[in-house]
Motif scaffolding. Structure first.
Motif, PDB file in Angstrom:
ATOM      1  N   THR A  64     -18.056  -0.922   0.103  1.00 34.30           N
ATOM      2  CA  THR A  64     -16.898  -0.147  -0.342  1.00 34.30           C
ATOM      3  C   THR A  64     -16.687  -0.314  -1.840  1.00 34.30           C
ATOM      4  O   THR A  64     -16.786  -1.424  -2.366  1.00 34.30           O
ATOM      5  N   VAL A  65     -16.386   0.792  -2.518  1.00 28.09           N
ATOM      6  CA  VAL A  65     -15.861   0.732  -3.884  1.00 28.09           C
ATOM      7  C   VAL A  65     -14.393   1.118  -3.830  1.00 28.09           C
ATOM      8  O   VAL A  65     -14.042   2.200  -3.341  1.00 28.09           O
ATOM      9  N   ILE A  66     -13.529   0.220  -4.286  1.00 24.79           N
ATOM     10  CA  ILE A  66     -12.102   0.525  -4.440  1.00 24.79           C
ATOM     11  C   ILE A  66     -11.902   1.035  -5.862  1.00 24.79           C
ATOM     12  O   ILE A  66     -12.234   0.353  -6.832  1.00 24.79           O
ATOM     13  N   LEU A  67     -11.365   2.242  -5.968  1.00 19.97           N
ATOM     14  CA  LEU A  67     -11.215   2.919  -7.256  1.00 19.97           C
ATOM     15  C   LEU A  67      -9.736   3.011  -7.589  1.00 19.97           C
ATOM     16  O   LEU A  67      -8.971   3.692  -6.892  1.00 19.97           O
ATOM     17  N   LEU A  68      -9.317   2.339  -8.656  1.00 20.18           N
ATOM     18  CA  LEU A  68      -7.899   2.184  -8.989  1.00 20.18           C
ATOM     19  C   LEU A  68      -7.532   3.024 -10.208  1.00 20.18           C
ATOM     20  O   LEU A  68      -8.065   2.834 -11.304  1.00 20.18           O
ATOM     21  N   ASP A  69      -6.616   3.939 -10.029  1.00 18.80           N
ATOM     22  CA  ASP A  69      -6.096   4.782 -11.108  1.00 18.80           C
ATOM     23  C   ASP A  69      -5.157   3.953 -11.988  1.00 18.80           C
ATOM     24  O   ASP A  69      -4.174   3.397 -11.504  1.00 18.80           O
ATOM     25  N   ILE A  70      -5.484   3.877 -13.298  1.00 19.91           N
ATOM     26  CA  ILE A  70      -4.607   3.137 -14.217  1.00 19.91           C
ATOM     27  C   ILE A  70      -4.125   4.052 -15.348  1.00 19.91           C
ATOM     28  O   ILE A  70      -3.869   3.599 -16.461  1.00 19.91           O
ATOM     29  N   SER A  71      -3.998   5.343 -15.068  1.00 15.58           N
ATOM     30  CA  SER A  71      -3.578   6.298 -16.094  1.00 15.58           C
ATOM     31  C   SER A  71      -2.137   6.028 -16.530  1.00 15.58           C
ATOM     32  O   SER A  71      -1.429   5.203 -15.954  1.00 15.58           O
ATOM     33  N   GLU A  72      -1.693   6.747 -17.567  1.00 13.00           N
ATOM     34  CA  GLU A  72      -0.395   6.493 -18.199  1.00 13.00           C
ATOM     35  C   GLU A  72       0.767   6.545 -17.214  1.00 13.00           C
ATOM     36  O   GLU A  72       1.731   5.778 -17.332  1.00 13.00           O
ATOM     37  N   SER A  73       0.673   7.416 -16.213  1.00 14.72           N
ATOM     38  CA  SER A  73       1.789   7.565 -15.272  1.00 14.72           C
ATOM     39  C   SER A  73       2.033   6.309 -14.445  1.00 14.72           C
ATOM     40  O   SER A  73       3.123   6.124 -13.897  1.00 14.72           O
ATOM     41  N   THR A  74       1.048   5.425 -14.349  1.00 14.08           N
ATOM     42  CA  THR A  74       1.251   4.193 -13.579  1.00 14.08           C
ATOM     43  C   THR A  74       2.119   3.189 -14.335  1.00 14.08           C
ATOM     44  O   THR A  74       2.425   2.122 -13.801  1.00 14.08           O
ATOM     45  N   ARG A  75       2.510   3.539 -15.566  1.00 11.90           N
ATOM     46  CA  ARG A  75       3.429   2.691 -16.324  1.00 11.90           C
ATOM     47  C   ARG A  75       4.879   2.849 -15.843  1.00 11.90           C
ATOM     48  O   ARG A  75       5.745   2.017 -16.154  1.00 11.90           O
ATOM     49  N   ASP A  76       5.156   3.913 -15.084  1.00 10.52           N
ATOM     50  CA  ASP A  76       6.516   4.167 -14.607  1.00 10.52           C
ATOM     51  C   ASP A  76       7.015   2.987 -13.775  1.00 10.52           C
ATOM     52  O   ASP A  76       6.253   2.370 -13.028  1.00 10.52           O
ATOM     53  N   ARG A  77       8.285   2.726 -13.890  1.00  6.79           N
ATOM     54  CA  ARG A  77       8.876   1.598 -13.176  1.00  6.79           C
ATOM     55  C   ARG A  77       9.566   2.073 -11.902  1.00  6.79           C
ATOM     56  O   ARG A  77      10.184   3.131 -11.862  1.00  6.79           O
ATOM     57  N   VAL A  78       9.446   1.267 -10.873  1.00  6.73           N
ATOM     58  CA  VAL A  78      10.154   1.489  -9.617  1.00  6.73           C
ATOM     59  C   VAL A  78      10.879   0.178  -9.318  1.00  6.73           C
ATOM     60  O   VAL A  78      10.285  -0.787  -8.852  1.00  6.73           O
ATOM     61  N   GLY A  79      12.154   0.139  -9.648  1.00 10.86           N
ATOM     62  CA  GLY A  79      12.881  -1.119  -9.531  1.00 10.86           C
ATOM     63  C   GLY A  79      12.404  -2.093 -10.600  1.00 10.86           C
ATOM     64  O   GLY A  79      12.308  -1.769 -11.783  1.00 10.86           O
ATOM     65  N   ALA A  80      12.047  -3.302 -10.178  1.00 10.52           N
ATOM     66  CA  ALA A  80      11.658  -4.342 -11.127  1.00 10.52           C
ATOM     67  C   ALA A  80      10.186  -4.290 -11.501  1.00 10.52           C
ATOM     68  O   ALA A  80       9.758  -4.995 -12.409  1.00 10.52           O
ATOM     69  N   ALA A  81       9.388  -3.476 -10.820  1.00 12.43           N
ATOM     70  CA  ALA A  81       7.939  -3.460 -11.040  1.00 12.43           C
ATOM     71  C   ALA A  81       7.468  -2.079 -11.467  1.00 12.43           C
ATOM     72  O   ALA A  81       8.133  -1.067 -11.222  1.00 12.43           O
ATOM     73  N   THR A  82       6.308  -2.050 -12.114  1.00  7.03           N
ATOM     74  CA  THR A  82       5.691  -0.770 -12.442  1.00  7.03           C
ATOM     75  C   THR A  82       4.814  -0.319 -11.271  1.00  7.03           C
ATOM     76  O   THR A  82       4.454  -1.109 -10.389  1.00  7.03           O
ATOM     77  N   VAL A  83       4.470   0.972 -11.296  1.00 11.37           N
ATOM     78  CA  VAL A  83       3.558   1.503 -10.283  1.00 11.37           C
ATOM     79  C   VAL A  83       2.248   0.717 -10.301  1.00 11.37           C
ATOM     80  O   VAL A  83       1.706   0.352  -9.248  1.00 11.37           O
ATOM     81  N   LEU A  84       1.730   0.434 -11.491  1.00  7.66           N
ATOM     82  CA  LEU A  84       0.456  -0.275 -11.588  1.00  7.66           C
ATOM     83  C   LEU A  84       0.556  -1.685 -11.000  1.00  7.66           C
ATOM     84  O   LEU A  84      -0.374  -2.149 -10.328  1.00  7.66           O
ATOM     85  N   GLU A  85       1.658  -2.369 -11.228  1.00 10.75           N
ATOM     86  CA  GLU A  85       1.810  -3.719 -10.677  1.00 10.75           C
ATOM     87  C   GLU A  85       1.781  -3.699  -9.150  1.00 10.75           C
ATOM     88  O   GLU A  85       1.169  -4.569  -8.516  1.00 10.75           O
ATOM     89  N   ILE A  86       2.411  -2.694  -8.557  1.00 10.91           N
ATOM     90  CA  ILE A  86       2.409  -2.601  -7.099  1.00 10.91           C
ATOM     91  C   ILE A  86       1.022  -2.216  -6.597  1.00 10.91           C
ATOM     92  O   ILE A  86       0.547  -2.733  -5.575  1.00 10.91           O
ATOM     93  N   GLU A  87       0.345  -1.330  -7.317  1.00 15.50           N
ATOM     94  CA  GLU A  87      -1.034  -0.976  -6.956  1.00 15.50           C
ATOM     95  C   GLU A  87      -1.938  -2.208  -6.960  1.00 15.50           C
ATOM     96  O   GLU A  87      -2.721  -2.430  -6.030  1.00 15.50           O
ATOM     97  N   THR A  88      -1.847  -3.000  -8.014  1.00 18.46           N
ATOM     98  CA  THR A  88      -2.738  -4.163  -8.114  1.00 18.46           C
ATOM     99  C   THR A  88      -2.424  -5.209  -7.045  1.00 18.46           C
ATOM    100  O   THR A  88      -3.333  -5.881  -6.545  1.00 18.46           O
ATOM    101  N   LEU A  89      -1.158  -5.340  -6.662  1.00 25.34           N
ATOM    102  CA  LEU A  89      -0.820  -6.256  -5.572  1.00 25.34           C
ATOM    103  C   LEU A  89      -1.462  -5.808  -4.259  1.00 25.34           C
ATOM    104  O   LEU A  89      -1.977  -6.620  -3.482  1.00 25.34           O
ATOM    105  N   ALA A  90      -1.444  -4.492  -4.006  1.00 23.09           N
ATOM    106  CA  ALA A  90      -2.053  -3.966  -2.781  1.00 23.09           C
ATOM    107  C   ALA A  90      -3.559  -4.173  -2.787  1.00 23.09           C
ATOM    108  O   ALA A  90      -4.158  -4.566  -1.776  1.00 23.09           O
ATOM    109  N   VAL A  91      -4.200  -3.920  -3.934  1.00 24.51           N
ATOM    110  CA  VAL A  91      -5.647  -4.112  -4.035  1.00 24.51           C
ATOM    111  C   VAL A  91      -5.999  -5.589  -3.886  1.00 24.51           C
ATOM    112  O   VAL A  91      -6.986  -5.943  -3.224  1.00 24.51           O
TER     113      VAL A  91
END
Length: 249
Positions: A64-91
């Motif tokens: 498996t290759v896990i492909l993670l989008d890190i484009s500018e929109s992942t900088r958006d915050r949802v509560g205390a974390a950014t989209v990218l931070e939540i993505e990386t926790l899941a990965v």
């Protein structure tokens, strides 16, 4: 959630049924072992009595290759974390479980700045352990640039194609529709990503998308190969759900 992912991945049975040779009992004779035993008897040696074949547990044989989008929109915050931070926790949670299960996998982060500048960051190669170094690379990625998904899928697909495995997967995690600075109509990049997905499937690589928000993911991956995530806090569980489903196919 992490424990659930670990249980699902460890319990998954992926690959071809293993045919075990030179067994003491089994459903039929292992001809090579039987010949060796007959020769041993003929010359007066003690024969090996393990002359059967049997079916063992299904071998885990998936890459498996896990492909993670890190484009500018992942900088958006949802509560205390950014989209990218939540993505990386899941990965990270899925990566730890796959490492424990012994599955072959690589992790790539991607972003783009025009068709001639598509960037893939190697966070973990197939030959690497998912250790502290790999996790530090994952934690260190930063948001920026655009989302040329089709090109990233082609690169990831070419990498997994080179791996010897019964089943080959690319799982893309993205938070928005494909876009780039040199394309005025985003639908052109949606179609490009769709063509990349279809081309990989024709070559034996299955492509799946985990998408955040209202991205037109079904147009890229197909409805059956898409898991939409409406709430970011659901992402780790949905990620595990996808792997569980793939492991049962």
């Amino acid at each position: 959630v992490t424990e659930r992912i670990a249980r699902l991945v460890k319990g998954a049975r992926v690959g071809k049924a293993a045919r075990l040779r030179r067994q003491p009992d089994g459903f039929d004779l292992d001809l090579d072992a039987a010949v060796d035993a007959a020769i041993a008897l003929r010359v007066g040696d003690l024969p090996d009595e393990r002359i059967h074949r049997a079916s063992g547990k299904r071998a885990r044989d998936v890459a498996t290759v896990i492909l993670l989008d890190i484009s500018e929109s992942t900088r958006d915050r949802v509560g205390a974390a950014t989209v990218l931070e939540i993505e990386t926790l899941a990965v990270a949670a899925l990566g730890r479980a796959m490492e424990a299960a012994g599955d072959a996998f690589a992790i790539r982060a991607f972003a783009s700045c025009g068709r001639d500048d598509v960037r893939l960051i190697r966070l973990k190669d197939f030959a690497d352990r998912f250790d502290r170094t790999a996790m530090a690379r994952l934690a260190g990625v930063r948001s920026g640039l655009s989302t040329r998904l089709g090109a990233a899928l082609r690169h990831a697909g070419a990498e997994v194609e080179a791996i010897r495995a019964h089943r080959k997967l690319v799982i893309a995690l993205t938070d928005g529709e494909p876009s780039d600075i040199d394309v005025s109509d985003p639908l052109d990049l949606v179609e490009d990503a769709r063509r990349a997905t279809l081309a990989l499937r024709r070559r034996g690589v299955d492509v799946f998308g985990v998408t955040l928000g209202a991205a037109p993911s079904a147009a890229v991956f197909g409805r059956a190969n898409t898991i939409p995530v409406r709430k970011l806090e659901e992402l780790p569980a949905r990620f595990s759900e996808l792997y569980f489903r793939l492991a049962r196919l």
